[in-house]
Motif scaffolding. Structure first.
Motif, short mmCIF file in Angstrom:
data_model
loop_
_atom_site.label_atom_id
_atom_site.label_comp_id
_atom_site.label_asym_id
_atom_site.label_seq_id
_atom_site.Cartn_x
_atom_site.Cartn_y
_atom_site.Cartn_z
N GLY A 1 25.09 9.29 59.48
CA GLY A 1 25.55 7.68 59.11
C GLY A 1 27.02 6.93 58.64
O GLY A 1 27.78 7.81 58.78
N ALA A 2 26.88 5.81 57.18
CA ALA A 2 28.03 5.64 57.13
C ALA A 2 28.52 6.48 55.14
O ALA A 2 29.23 6.56 55.27
N ILE A 3 27.45 6.79 55.55
CA ILE A 3 27.74 8.28 54.17
C ILE A 3 27.98 9.58 54.89
O ILE A 3 26.63 9.91 55.09
N GLU B 1 25.46 15.80 49.49
CA GLU B 1 25.18 16.63 48.90
C GLU B 1 25.78 16.98 47.96
O GLU B 1 25.43 17.84 46.84
N ALA B 2 26.99 16.37 47.80
CA ALA B 2 28.34 16.92 46.33
C ALA B 2 26.94 15.84 44.94
O ALA B 2 27.38 16.37 44.12
N ALA B 3 26.89 14.87 45.88
CA ALA B 3 26.07 14.09 44.94
C ALA B 3 25.06 15.13 44.27
O ALA B 3 24.40 14.96 42.90
N ARG C 1 15.92 14.00 42.53
CA ARG C 1 16.71 13.90 43.05
C ARG C 1 16.78 13.16 44.29
O ARG C 1 18.14 11.75 44.12
N ALA C 2 15.79 12.23 44.80
CA ALA C 2 15.93 11.14 44.97
C ALA C 2 16.28 9.86 44.17
O ALA C 2 16.97 8.70 44.70
N ARG C 3 15.87 9.79 42.70
CA ARG C 3 16.21 8.53 41.90
C ARG C 3 17.73 9.20 41.67
O ARG C 3 18.40 8.43 41.49
N SER C 4 18.21 9.88 41.93
CA SER C 4 19.77 10.41 41.27
C SER C 4 20.54 9.99 43.08
O SER C 4 21.54 9.19 42.20
N LEU C 5 20.55 9.95 44.69
CA LEU C 5 20.66 8.96 45.27
C LEU C 5 20.67 7.86 45.19
O LEU C 5 21.35 6.86 45.55
N VAL C 6 19.38 7.06 44.39
CA VAL C 6 19.04 5.59 45.33
C VAL C 6 20.71 5.33 43.76
O VAL C 6 21.04 4.15 43.71
N LYS C 7 20.11 5.82 42.35
CA LYS C 7 21.07 5.21 41.51
C LYS C 7 23.26 5.36 41.99
O LYS C 7 23.72 4.49 41.76
N LYS C 8 23.08 6.53 42.33
CA LYS C 8 24.73 6.90 42.72
C LYS C 8 25.20 5.77 44.37
O LYS C 8 25.99 5.20 44.33
#
Length: 212
Positions: free
Chosen positions: A199-201, A207-209, A87-94
């Motif tokens: 914050g900015a996002i 959550e959608a990501a 999950r963390a990797r997916s957020l980093v990538k996006k």
């Protein structure tokens, strides 16, 4: 106290080599710098130098029980300091480089003073070429807003100078912060996501990501 102006030419921003060497040497000596990011101006030091980290807390008048984050330049550097699940990797990538900070399990190399003796660390990849160049040249740096605790966010280098003054060795002036608001802080723990700071996002975007 020194102010370094970022040089812009042909759409590329750079720090002159001599001044970059000065920034790196000040960080290596345990002193503090202020640097631009896409969110707000950051106050940085060597995160592995506990005396330097204490200087950050004192300059900000920040309670020692409030953890601080680390800025890195890429996923490889991030995984040297933090444990990333899928999950963390997916957020980093996006979203990274970008205005998001993840709170995840830390690795033993991260000093307890930075995390208020917890087992988690906040970590991000800033979307600012100057910040990334400093990290590339020096290594990971502390990432916290360049202001006195509870004061307004520093959107310009002058804002930071007005708050921190001679407590900082080098101020790097890269112009106004692009977003003008802090990074969104998200905690990922045992498969659950918690919004720690808006914050900015938007949280819904994150959550959608995660649910894609």
């Amino acid at each position: 106290m020194e102010i370094v102006k970022v040089v812009g030419k042909g759409g590329v921003v750079t720090i002159p080599e001599e001044q970059m060497e000065r920034i790196v040497s000040e960080l290596a000596a345990g002193r503090l710098i202020v640097y631009p990011t896409e969110t707000v101006y950051g106050l940085g030091c060597d995160p592995f130098d506990e005396t330097a980290v204490k200087r950050v807390y004192m300059a900000k008048r920040r309670p020692f029980d409030m953890a601080m984050s680390i800025a890195v330049k890429d996923v490889r550097m991030m995984e040297e300091l933090a444990v990333l699940d899928d999950r963390a990797r997916s957020l980093v990538k996006k979203f990274m480089p970008g205005p998001i900070t993840l709170i995840v399990a830390k690795r033993p190399a991260v000093p307890d003073i930075l995390t208020s003796s917890t087992n988690e660390i906040g970590i991000r990849i800033p979307d600012n070429p100057v910040a990334l160049k400093i990290i590339e040249e020096f290594g990971p740096i502390v990432s916290t807003s360049a202001n006195i605790h509870s004061h307004k966010n520093p959107l310009t280098c002058q804002d930071a100078i007005g708050d921190l003054g001679p407590a900082v060795s080098v101020y790097v002036d890269g112009g106004p912060a692009r977003f003008g608001k802090p990074s969104t802080i998200v905690q990922l723990n045992e498969g659950e996501m918690a919004l720690i700071r808006p914050g900015a996002i938007p949280a819904e975007t994150i959550e959608a990501a995660l649910n894609e």
